[in-house]
Design an enzyme around this catalytic site. Sequence first.
Site, mmCIF file in Angstrom:
data_model
loop_
_atom_site.group_PDB
_atom_site.id
_atom_site.type_symbol
_atom_site.label_atom_id
_atom_site.label_comp_id
_atom_site.label_asym_id
_atom_site.label_seq_id
_atom_site.Cartn_x
_atom_site.Cartn_y
_atom_site.Cartn_z
ATOM 1 N N ASN A 25 -11.110 -1.997 0.509
ATOM 2 C CA ASN A 25 -10.068 -1.541 1.423
ATOM 3 C C ASN A 25 -9.510 -2.581 2.377
ATOM 4 O O ASN A 25 -8.896 -2.227 3.382
ATOM 5 C CB ASN A 25 -10.574 -0.321 2.197
ATOM 6 C CG ASN A 25 -10.460 0.923 1.342
ATOM 7 O OD1 ASN A 25 -9.372 1.282 0.904
ATOM 8 N ND2 ASN A 25 -11.577 1.556 1.049
ATOM 9 N N ASP B 272 -2.692 5.094 -3.486
ATOM 10 C CA ASP B 272 -3.078 6.192 -2.596
ATOM 11 C C ASP B 272 -1.914 7.150 -2.404
ATOM 12 O O ASP B 272 -2.075 8.215 -1.813
ATOM 13 C CB ASP B 272 -3.492 5.633 -1.225
ATOM 14 C CG ASP B 272 -4.941 5.181 -1.218
ATOM 15 O OD1 ASP B 272 -5.665 5.500 -2.179
ATOM 16 O OD2 ASP B 272 -5.343 4.495 -0.260
ATOM 17 N N TRP C 24 0.864 -1.184 0.000
ATOM 18 C CA TRP C 24 0.000 0.000 0.000
ATOM 19 C C TRP C 24 0.903 1.238 0.000
ATOM 20 O O TRP C 24 1.908 1.263 0.700
ATOM 21 C CB TRP C 24 -0.912 -0.030 1.241
ATOM 22 C CG TRP C 24 -1.763 1.193 1.357
ATOM 23 C CD1 TRP C 24 -2.818 1.531 0.566
ATOM 24 C CD2 TRP C 24 -1.610 2.244 2.313
ATOM 25 N NE1 TRP C 24 -3.336 2.741 0.958
ATOM 26 C CE2 TRP C 24 -2.610 3.206 2.047
ATOM 27 C CE3 TRP C 24 -0.734 2.485 3.365
ATOM 28 C CZ2 TRP C 24 -2.758 4.373 2.776
ATOM 29 C CZ3 TRP C 24 -0.888 3.645 4.105
ATOM 30 C CH2 TRP C 24 -1.891 4.568 3.811
ATOM 31 N N CYS D 122 -10.564 0.458 -7.705
ATOM 32 C CA CYS D 122 -9.656 1.005 -6.693
ATOM 33 C C CYS D 122 -9.615 -0.025 -5.582
ATOM 34 O O CYS D 122 -10.630 -0.638 -5.273
ATOM 35 C CB CYS D 122 -10.228 2.326 -6.187
ATOM 36 S SG CYS D 122 -9.448 2.956 -4.702
ATOM 37 N N ASP E 99 -16.103 11.326 -2.899
ATOM 38 C CA ASP E 99 -15.514 10.091 -2.363
ATOM 39 C C ASP E 99 -16.284 9.643 -1.116
ATOM 40 O O ASP E 99 -17.447 10.004 -0.905
ATOM 41 C CB ASP E 99 -14.014 10.322 -2.093
ATOM 42 C CG ASP E 99 -13.183 9.066 -2.265
ATOM 43 O OD1 ASP E 99 -13.208 8.237 -1.342
ATOM 44 O OD2 ASP E 99 -12.535 8.894 -3.317
ATOM 45 N N ASP E 100 -15.649 8.868 -0.299
ATOM 46 C CA ASP E 100 -16.214 8.242 0.901
ATOM 47 C C ASP E 100 -16.907 9.258 1.813
ATOM 48 O O ASP E 100 -16.501 10.404 1.890
ATOM 49 C CB ASP E 100 -15.028 7.601 1.658
ATOM 50 C CG ASP E 100 -15.455 6.527 2.604
ATOM 51 O OD1 ASP E 100 -16.648 6.407 2.866
ATOM 52 O OD2 ASP E 100 -14.570 5.795 3.084
ATOM 53 N N LYS F 268 -16.531 5.046 -8.529
ATOM 54 C CA LYS F 268 -15.232 4.604 -8.010
ATOM 55 C C LYS F 268 -15.523 3.454 -7.053
ATOM 56 O O LYS F 268 -16.134 3.660 -6.003
ATOM 57 C CB LYS F 268 -14.544 5.757 -7.288
ATOM 58 C CG LYS F 268 -13.253 5.361 -6.596
ATOM 59 C CD LYS F 268 -12.577 6.582 -5.987
ATOM 60 C CE LYS F 268 -11.340 6.189 -5.192
ATOM 61 N NZ LYS F 268 -10.713 7.338 -4.544
ATOM 62 N N TRP F 269 -15.108 2.257 -7.432
ATOM 63 C CA TRP F 269 -15.440 1.025 -6.697
ATOM 64 C C TRP F 269 -14.213 0.611 -5.895
ATOM 65 O O TRP F 269 -13.223 0.170 -6.463
ATOM 66 C CB TRP F 269 -15.821 -0.048 -7.720
ATOM 67 C CG TRP F 269 -16.265 -1.371 -7.200
ATOM 68 C CD1 TRP F 269 -15.566 -2.223 -6.422
ATOM 69 C CD2 TRP F 269 -17.515 -2.016 -7.480
ATOM 70 N NE1 TRP F 269 -16.293 -3.359 -6.189
ATOM 71 C CE2 TRP F 269 -17.492 -3.258 -6.833
ATOM 72 C CE3 TRP F 269 -18.645 -1.678 -8.226
ATOM 73 C CZ2 TRP F 269 -18.555 -4.165 -6.918
ATOM 74 C CZ3 TRP F 269 -19.697 -2.576 -8.306
ATOM 75 C CH2 TRP F 269 -19.647 -3.798 -7.655
ATOM 76 N N ASP F 270 -14.314 0.770 -4.583
ATOM 77 C CA ASP F 270 -13.139 0.588 -3.724
ATOM 78 C C ASP F 270 -13.166 -0.785 -3.038
ATOM 79 O O ASP F 270 -14.200 -1.475 -3.017
ATOM 80 C CB ASP F 270 -13.158 1.710 -2.670
ATOM 81 C CG ASP F 270 -11.780 2.076 -2.148
ATOM 82 O OD1 ASP F 270 -10.851 1.284 -2.329
ATOM 83 O OD2 ASP F 270 -11.658 3.144 -1.527
HETATM 84 C C1 DGJ Z 1 -9.028 4.191 -0.390
HETATM 85 C C2 DGJ Z 1 -8.922 4.873 -1.712
HETATM 86 O O1 DGJ Z 1 -7.775 4.458 -2.386
HETATM 87 C C3 DGJ Z 1 -8.946 6.370 -1.484
HETATM 88 O O2 DGJ Z 1 -8.736 7.043 -2.694
HETATM 89 C C4 DGJ Z 1 -10.269 6.725 -0.865
HETATM 90 O O3 DGJ Z 1 -11.284 6.456 -1.787
HETATM 91 C C5 DGJ Z 1 -10.488 5.961 0.415
HETATM 92 N N1 DGJ Z 1 -10.281 4.555 0.244
HETATM 93 C C6 DGJ Z 1 -11.867 6.199 0.958
HETATM 94 O O4 DGJ Z 1 -12.140 5.441 2.053
#
Ligand code: DGJ
Length: 702
Positions: free
Chosen positions: A455, A523, A173, A501, A341-342, A451-453
């Site tokens: 995490n 990021d 990351w 993403c 975004d979020d 934008k489909w994240d």
């Molecule tokens: C991780 C993404 O890579 C960021 O750009 C952002 O969208 C955050 N998540 C939001 O929680």
Amino acid sequence: MIQYDDHKKIWVLETAQTSYALGVSDSGTINHIYYGEKLPKLSDYPDAKNEQEWASFTSGEGMSREEFMGWCKPKYTEPCIKATFQDGVRDVVLTYVDHTIEENALTIHLKDVYYALHFKLLYRVIPECDIFERTVEVINVSDYPIVLESILTGSLHLPREKEYRLTFLSGKWVGESQIQEVMVPKTKMVLESRRGATSHETNPVIFLDANALATEDVGDVYTAALAFSGNWKMVVEKNAIDTIKISAGINDFDFSWHLKPRELFKTPAMVLSYTNKGFGHASRNLHQYQMKYVLPNEHNNDLRKVLYNSWEATFFDVNEEGQSDLAERAAAIGVELFVMDDGWFGERSSDLAGLGDWTVNTKKFPNGLEGLINKVNALGMDFGLWVEPEMVNPDSNLYRQHPEWAYHFETRKPTEARNQLVLNLAREDVRQYLFEVLDQLLSENNITFIKWDLNRSISEPGYPSAPLEEQREIWVRHARGVYELVNRLKENHPDVIFQSCSGGGGRCDFGILQYFDQVWVSDNTDAFDRLMIQEGFSMAYCPKIMESWVTEEMNWVNKRKLSLKYRFHVAMMGNLGIGADLTKWTWEEEQEATQLISLYKEIRETIQHGQHYRLLSPRKGILTAVEYINKDLSEVVIFVFLHSNHFMEPLPRIKAQGLEEDAVYYIQGTQLYLSGKALMKIGIEVMLKGDFDSTLIRLMKQ
Ligand code: DGJ
């Protein structure tokens, strides 16, 4: 073009520059014969006989160059298929049945010599990109289930050379796509993901060149990639007789597939390319292939819009007033797509809660999303939205209603990462819920970009309500579930662009790119770090899909300060975005940004649809230079970055590539008109100074 020599029982598959030959061996297996520059005659290719046995530990068949090896007999290198039959027999002995040829597609039928398990090895030739695609279909034609314990897509065997260098992309990351090089040792190396997604750690694309002789511009380079976004595996082996075997496919770690009677299982594609023109050409082949054959068709010919993303400006603190203010400022400098975004949904005011509840938070947005979207549209911009559909926070209505929807083992507490759990997309009801909720979001709002994240990675991958024998299928079913969901959404909303993403660049591969139109690469928005991340990314993936943002002057990652021009130049190397807090920009910064965005709009066709040349690497000197040239070779854009000056040393000249030798090009902003040949042989002098300076050179054919 595909030819078959009936006498020798060999096939020769040809692209524009290369050929790939394989044939039926004396024992009925399919053996590799040749991969490299095209040979003039069919008779040039030898037959596909097996190696001679030369030791009891090293059987001839075991050393042979099988395209798709079953685990059986004394064969100890990586098998492509390992299965258990109803009666407990655990090996697969393959034999050739017949084949069909259709223009650019070859299908070879194999079957087990005893059991009703059939295989189709599918080869597709993509002539103009010098690419071969391989997939395999396994069909259970028996009346009993068969357990697949390992099913890779295939193996590639390289010509025997003293040694090979392996080049691959690995990272973490905020440090994705770092180029790694290692000489292949006489052993077995495994590159893989066990995370349920492609991963930041290693990407499923590898390059091999004999004796480490290839450079950016010359030399033989073999490329292999796997089009899969779940657990994947690539194995590089150097065997007893020094041949190199590369195998790729779905990772067999914690995997098994219960193949029911009449069921067909298709593997993800393995993508192969060979060039004798170095790494740069290998990348351009892959770029061209993606643009023409991989990326979703709907938006492939459109140019990507300049976007604004709210994340680094507001984090979770989004509301109608704040976002409207940013939108006004973004529109004023020339942004075309505003992405929130979020933070806009459920009880989401930090990463502690809300994931899973995909309805707008009306405290933050009293007029619903509509209020903001109308404003954004009135400013002349499209609207995009962030979602993370595969996830759920335990503190969410969704989890309170359906705790069983997250992966878990019954007797274990599932581990949270970023306070979230992963939804089980192997479940039809979960996929249906997500489809309905996202479909509604897209139907009720004028959203043209998602934008489909993702995490976190999957852990505790339990699916207790599934039959025991199907529980290890989740690694494949999850990835397929994402593909299916996006596909269904695209069918209903063909105008929407989808961005992949995963906490930056954790999910980019040739599989996801069949469904998603572009990628968030990292990021890490420190423009200097980004040069290295983007260089690695460009090894495999084209600039058009590479979204990059201009963020704050002092970047959060390394606390490095970079000029606005430098940050823009780096972000302009792909799909330009702005991610800074625009409320803090001065009038001068706004003016400069407006000019640079307008310049980007002039050159983006060349950047997004042109050919890409890595002229000077950020890993190898004080200058980095990357060139883009349009299809008819009339427009050239070169970005040049200086790291730091030392000892008053002169900077290297920038030698362009791929120009028309005899044509005359004007260097914009100068009095200079030079031939393509001079620009490539003598090069262009750049006047960069100090630390972290940059310039953009434009050449125009006269
Ligand atoms: C991780 C993404 O890579 C960021 O750009 C952002 O969208 C955050 N998540 C939001 O929680």
